[in-house]
Design a protein around this motif. Structure first.
Motif, mmCIF file in Angstrom:
data_model
loop_
_atom_site.group_PDB
_atom_site.id
_atom_site.type_symbol
_atom_site.label_atom_id
_atom_site.label_comp_id
_atom_site.label_asym_id
_atom_site.label_seq_id
_atom_site.Cartn_x
_atom_site.Cartn_y
_atom_site.Cartn_z
ATOM 1 N N HIS A 6 -14.635 39.341 6.468
ATOM 2 C CA HIS A 6 -14.360 40.066 5.223
ATOM 3 C C HIS A 6 -14.188 39.028 4.096
ATOM 4 C CE1 HIS A 6 -12.583 42.561 2.207
ATOM 5 N NE2 HIS A 6 -12.549 43.625 3.002
ATOM 6 N N PRO A 7 -14.947 39.178 3.006
ATOM 7 C CA PRO A 7 -14.862 38.157 1.948
ATOM 8 C C PRO A 7 -13.429 37.893 1.469
ATOM 9 C CG PRO A 7 -16.700 39.619 1.542
ATOM 10 C CD PRO A 7 -15.959 40.201 2.718
ATOM 11 N N LEU A 8 -12.586 38.897 1.519
ATOM 12 C CA LEU A 8 -11.209 38.646 1.071
ATOM 13 C C LEU A 8 -10.433 37.794 2.078
ATOM 14 C CD1 LEU A 8 -10.209 42.070 -0.550
ATOM 15 C CD2 LEU A 8 -10.856 39.930 -1.685
ATOM 16 N N ASP A 9 -10.817 37.849 3.323
ATOM 17 C CA ASP A 9 -10.205 36.947 4.314
ATOM 18 C C ASP A 9 -10.672 35.511 4.069
ATOM 19 O OD1 ASP A 9 -8.787 38.935 5.527
ATOM 20 O OD2 ASP A 9 -10.000 39.021 7.356
ATOM 21 N N THR B 70 -4.773 41.054 4.509
ATOM 22 C CA THR B 70 -3.839 42.177 4.683
ATOM 23 C C THR B 70 -2.556 41.722 5.375
ATOM 24 O OG1 THR B 70 -4.689 42.693 6.872
ATOM 25 C CG2 THR B 70 -5.741 43.803 4.995
ATOM 26 N N ASN B 71 -2.590 40.493 5.899
ATOM 27 C CA ASN B 71 -1.465 39.968 6.662
ATOM 28 C C ASN B 71 -1.188 40.721 7.949
ATOM 29 O OD1 ASN B 71 -0.520 37.637 5.595
ATOM 30 N ND2 ASN B 71 0.569 38.718 3.932
ATOM 31 N N GLU B 72 -2.124 41.528 8.371
ATOM 32 C CA GLU B 72 -1.920 42.281 9.612
ATOM 33 C C GLU B 72 -2.344 41.436 10.799
ATOM 34 O OE1 GLU B 72 -4.031 45.969 9.110
ATOM 35 O OE2 GLU B 72 -2.669 46.487 7.461
ATOM 36 N N GLY B 73 -1.565 41.534 11.857
ATOM 37 C CA GLY B 73 -1.886 40.785 13.065
ATOM 38 C C GLY B 73 -0.611 40.214 13.644
ATOM 39 N N GLU B 74 -0.752 39.602 14.811
ATOM 40 C CA GLU B 74 0.425 39.062 15.469
ATOM 41 C C GLU B 74 0.802 37.718 14.845
ATOM 42 O OE1 GLU B 74 1.825 38.378 19.970
ATOM 43 O OE2 GLU B 74 -0.217 39.118 19.681
ATOM 44 N N HIS C 93 0.888 -1.164 0.000
ATOM 45 C CA HIS C 93 0.000 0.000 0.000
ATOM 46 C C HIS C 93 0.926 1.213 0.000
ATOM 47 C CE1 HIS C 93 -3.325 -2.503 1.557
ATOM 48 N NE2 HIS C 93 -2.335 -3.125 2.166
ATOM 49 N N VAL C 94 0.752 2.089 -0.945
ATOM 50 C CA VAL C 94 1.659 3.245 -1.007
ATOM 51 C C VAL C 94 0.872 4.542 -0.905
ATOM 52 C CG1 VAL C 94 3.617 4.264 -2.207
ATOM 53 C CG2 VAL C 94 3.037 1.878 -2.611
ATOM 54 N N GLY C 95 1.333 5.371 0.002
ATOM 55 C CA GLY C 95 0.646 6.644 0.215
ATOM 56 C C GLY C 95 1.550 7.827 -0.054
ATOM 57 N N CYS C 96 0.911 8.998 -0.091
ATOM 58 C CA CYS C 96 1.680 10.241 -0.093
ATOM 59 C C CYS C 96 1.751 10.697 1.366
ATOM 60 C CB CYS C 96 0.991 11.307 -0.944
ATOM 61 S SG CYS C 96 -0.706 11.672 -0.453
ATOM 62 N N MET C 97 2.501 11.732 1.604
ATOM 63 C CA MET C 97 2.540 12.295 2.950
ATOM 64 C C MET C 97 2.640 13.806 2.801
ATOM 65 S SD MET C 97 3.576 13.588 5.827
ATOM 66 C CE MET C 97 4.264 13.468 7.443
ATOM 67 N N VAL C 98 1.634 14.494 3.320
ATOM 68 C CA VAL C 98 1.647 15.959 3.230
ATOM 69 C C VAL C 98 1.551 16.587 4.618
ATOM 70 C CG1 VAL C 98 0.615 16.121 0.915
ATOM 71 C CG2 VAL C 98 -0.876 16.062 2.914
ATOM 72 N N MET C 99 2.200 17.718 4.705
ATOM 73 C CA MET C 99 2.036 18.550 5.894
ATOM 74 C C MET C 99 0.729 19.305 5.650
ATOM 75 S SD MET C 99 4.693 21.612 6.229
ATOM 76 C CE MET C 99 4.490 22.484 4.706
ATOM 77 N N THR C 100 -0.066 19.536 6.686
ATOM 78 C CA THR C 100 -1.371 20.141 6.419
ATOM 79 C C THR C 100 -1.442 21.583 6.922
ATOM 80 O OG1 THR C 100 -2.137 19.007 8.408
ATOM 81 C CG2 THR C 100 -2.645 17.990 6.302
ATOM 82 N N THR C 101 -2.096 22.405 6.123
ATOM 83 C CA THR C 101 -2.167 23.829 6.426
ATOM 84 C C THR C 101 -3.625 24.263 6.503
ATOM 85 O OG1 THR C 101 -2.124 24.317 4.068
ATOM 86 C CG2 THR C 101 -0.004 24.311 5.192
ATOM 87 N N VAL C 102 -4.128 24.321 7.713
ATOM 88 C CA VAL C 102 -5.490 24.834 7.888
ATOM 89 C C VAL C 102 -5.364 26.277 8.361
ATOM 90 C CG1 VAL C 102 -7.616 24.648 9.238
ATOM 91 C CG2 VAL C 102 -6.453 22.573 8.438
ATOM 92 N N GLY C 103 -6.021 27.198 7.651
ATOM 93 C CA GLY C 103 -5.991 28.612 8.046
ATOM 94 C C GLY C 103 -7.416 29.127 8.143
ATOM 95 N N TYR C 104 -7.740 29.727 9.269
ATOM 96 C CA TYR C 104 -9.092 30.279 9.435
ATOM 97 C C TYR C 104 -9.078 31.761 9.046
ATOM 98 C CZ TYR C 104 -9.645 26.215 12.536
ATOM 99 O OH TYR C 104 -9.682 24.951 13.063
ATOM 100 N N PRO C 105 -10.182 32.222 8.430
ATOM 101 C CA PRO C 105 -10.228 33.651 8.102
ATOM 102 C C PRO C 105 -10.212 34.517 9.370
ATOM 103 C CG PRO C 105 -12.316 32.552 7.605
ATOM 104 C CD PRO C 105 -11.362 31.481 7.985
ATOM 105 N N LYS C 106 -9.474 35.600 9.312
ATOM 106 C CA LYS C 106 -9.380 36.454 10.497
ATOM 107 C C LYS C 106 -10.706 37.167 10.785
ATOM 108 C CE LYS C 106 -6.563 39.991 12.623
ATOM 109 N NZ LYS C 106 -5.822 41.197 12.350
ATOM 110 N N THR C 107 -11.397 37.533 9.726
ATOM 111 C CA THR C 107 -12.689 38.212 9.894
ATOM 112 C C THR C 107 -13.656 37.642 8.858
ATOM 113 O OG1 THR C 107 -12.331 39.895 8.204
ATOM 114 C CG2 THR C 107 -11.437 40.365 10.403
#
Ligand code: BGP
Length: 464
Positions: free
Chosen positions: A241-244, A310-314, A225-239
């Motif tokens: 705002h549709p662009l977020d 906007t990439n603004e924030g901590e 059985h052969v699989g791939c392996m990915v690192m996962t990136t879940v990002g939640y919108p800051k607000t």
């Protein structure tokens, strides 16, 4: 309920635990020339060994000589599988040889036999951040098409040699790191160069190499059985705002799903044209990709991020990728935000999109454990694992997900890939060694050892 043959276990990488970096014919790998760093100081790449530098992977935790004792402890916890990688430079010291190094092969014969004898199915990552250094200095790493042949030769040797001993394989650890951190794939970007295209070209070669390996694995043993392996990136919108919202959608798609799309569907998705990169893709590559679709999706999951257009924030830290802080989440000492619900979100997305078996091959908490009166009470780790396993069970049952297994990163303290520290400990087994390389290497059980043992014994029912 999780399936009866659920693969409970732990995961490591050869370069982070084995040590013995120059024994039995092993060549130098790219991890052998990377120094120790810390939370605030990045690790340095020295390209040749320097006497005045400390290279934590050279000895690591000496698993190479202590695997009997360590696998006894894994057996005691009831592991049904153990994920590790094969150090490429043990088998092909420079990477371009015609013939493999027999002593290197023998080591893994012994290791896999030992695991099987102790009731553990080996789960093997063919390449985990540890390519032979010579392939970087001589060939320029994965940007060179020749690497496909070298990798396929390596994979073929493994499939033939370990036929019947290993049935679960993954082709590249966190293949998406190649575009975030091209140096991990041996790609050094020259000043003025189109860095993005260079990284995606290297990635393309890895995709093709992976697909060829999948085909070979099937030809050599139908039980592979052969699989791939990915690192996962879940990002939640800051607000709201549709662009977020769009930024968060792209963060997941471009950071994770693009990679699984190619591995699972065997072709580049339509949206790839928007990446605006120039790639050399030949007709044969397209055929290979189509014929080498993976059987399962292996992934690492540690934390989530917040995303803003906007990439603004901590800023928040994370596994290779960064984002912004989430006010609703706690973070580890290394700033990785702890989010069991993010695992539900991710598993739902992956399963809805592909309906392919999933395998959680990395999840865990890096923590600076302290010995108090001869004991280590790592309740923070138990809490982290409990919450993630609970989330995994709930979503698996609720959505009828085909989940193959769960391997904790890492069952035993090892060298951190990101910082090179020992004190960023993940283990349920403590190793007496510090950031500067001092210590007896003695192993000691933490409180989480018995906790995980009972989790496995109850197939995930008893998490208390
Ligand atoms: C993943 C890697 C591992 C591992 C883990 C934890 O990126 O596949 O090799 O080390 O993350 O990261 P770190 O060691 O940086 O804490």
């Amino acid at each position: 309920m999780l399936r009866k043959d659920f693969l409970w276990g732990g995961a490591v990488a050869a370069n982070q635990c084995e040590g013995a970096y120059d024994e039995d014919g092993k060549g130098l790998s790219i991890m052998d020339i990377i120094t120790a760093g810390s939370k605030d100081t990045p690790r340095k790449v020295t390209l040749e060994l320097k006497k005045e530098e400390y290279y934590p992977n050279h000895e690591a935790i000496d698993f190479y000589h202590r695997y009997e004792e360590d696998t006894d402890l894994f057996q005691e916890m009831g592991f049904r599988c153990f994920r590790t990688s094969v150090a490429w430079s043990r088998i092909f010291p420079k990477g371009d040889e015609e013939e493999p190094n027999e002593e290197g092969l023998q080591f893994y014969d012994q290791l896999f036999d030992t695991l099987r004898k102790k009731g553990m199915e080996p789960v093997v990552t063919i390449s985990h951040y540890e390519m032979p250094l010579y392939l970087v200095t001589q060939y320029g790493g994965w940007r060179n098409r020749k690497l496909i042949d070298f990798y396929v030769r390596f994979a073929k040797v493994l499939f033939e040699r370990y036929k019947g001993k290993v049935h679960y394989w993954m082709t590249f650890n966190e293949i998406n790191s190649t575009v975030k951190l091209p140096m991990i794939a041996g790609v050094r970007i020259q000043p003025g160069e189109d860095a993005k295209s260079a990284a995606y070209q290297a990635l393309h070669h890895q995709f093709v190499a992976s697909a060829k390996a999948v085909q070979l694995a099937r030809q050599i043993d139908a039980e592979n059985h052969v699989g791939c392996m990915v690192m996962t990136t879940v990002g939640y919108p800051k607000t709201s705002h549709p662009l977020d919202i769009l930024a968060a959608q792209e963060y997941l798609r471009d950071g994770t799903l693009f990679f699984t799309d190619v591995h699972v569907r065997g072709e580049y998705p339509k949206y790839f044209h928007s990446y605006d990169v120039n790639l050399d893709i030949i007709e044969e590559d397209e055929k290979d990709l189509k014929q080498g679709c993976v059987d399962f999706i292996g992934f690492s999951y540690y934390s989530t991020q917040v995303v803003s257009h906007t990439n603004e924030g901590e800023e928040a830290q994370g596994n290779i990728v960064k984002g912004l802080k989430n006010p609703y989440l706690e973070a580890s000492e290394w700033g990785w935000q702890i989010d069991p619900n993010g695992l539900k979100f991710l598993m739902r997305v992956l399963y809805e999109r592909y309906e392919k078996p999933l395998f959680i091959v990395e999840n865990g908490l890096g923590y600076d454990d302290q010995i108090v009166e001869g004991k280590i009470e790592d309740d923070a780790r138990i809490d982290y694992l409990r919450q993630h396993i609970q989330a995994m069970k709930e979503i698996t049952e609720q959505e009828n997900i085909d989940l193959m297994g769960y391997t904790v990163w890492s069952p035993i303290d090892i060298v951190s890939a990101g910082t090179g520290e020992m004190k960023k400990r993940y283990g349920m087994i403590y190793v007496d060694k510090d950031n500067e390389g001092h210590g007896t290497l003695k192993r000691m059980k933490k409180k989480s050892f018995d906790w995980y043992k009972q989790v496995i014994a109850s197939n995930g029912e008893n998490l208390q």
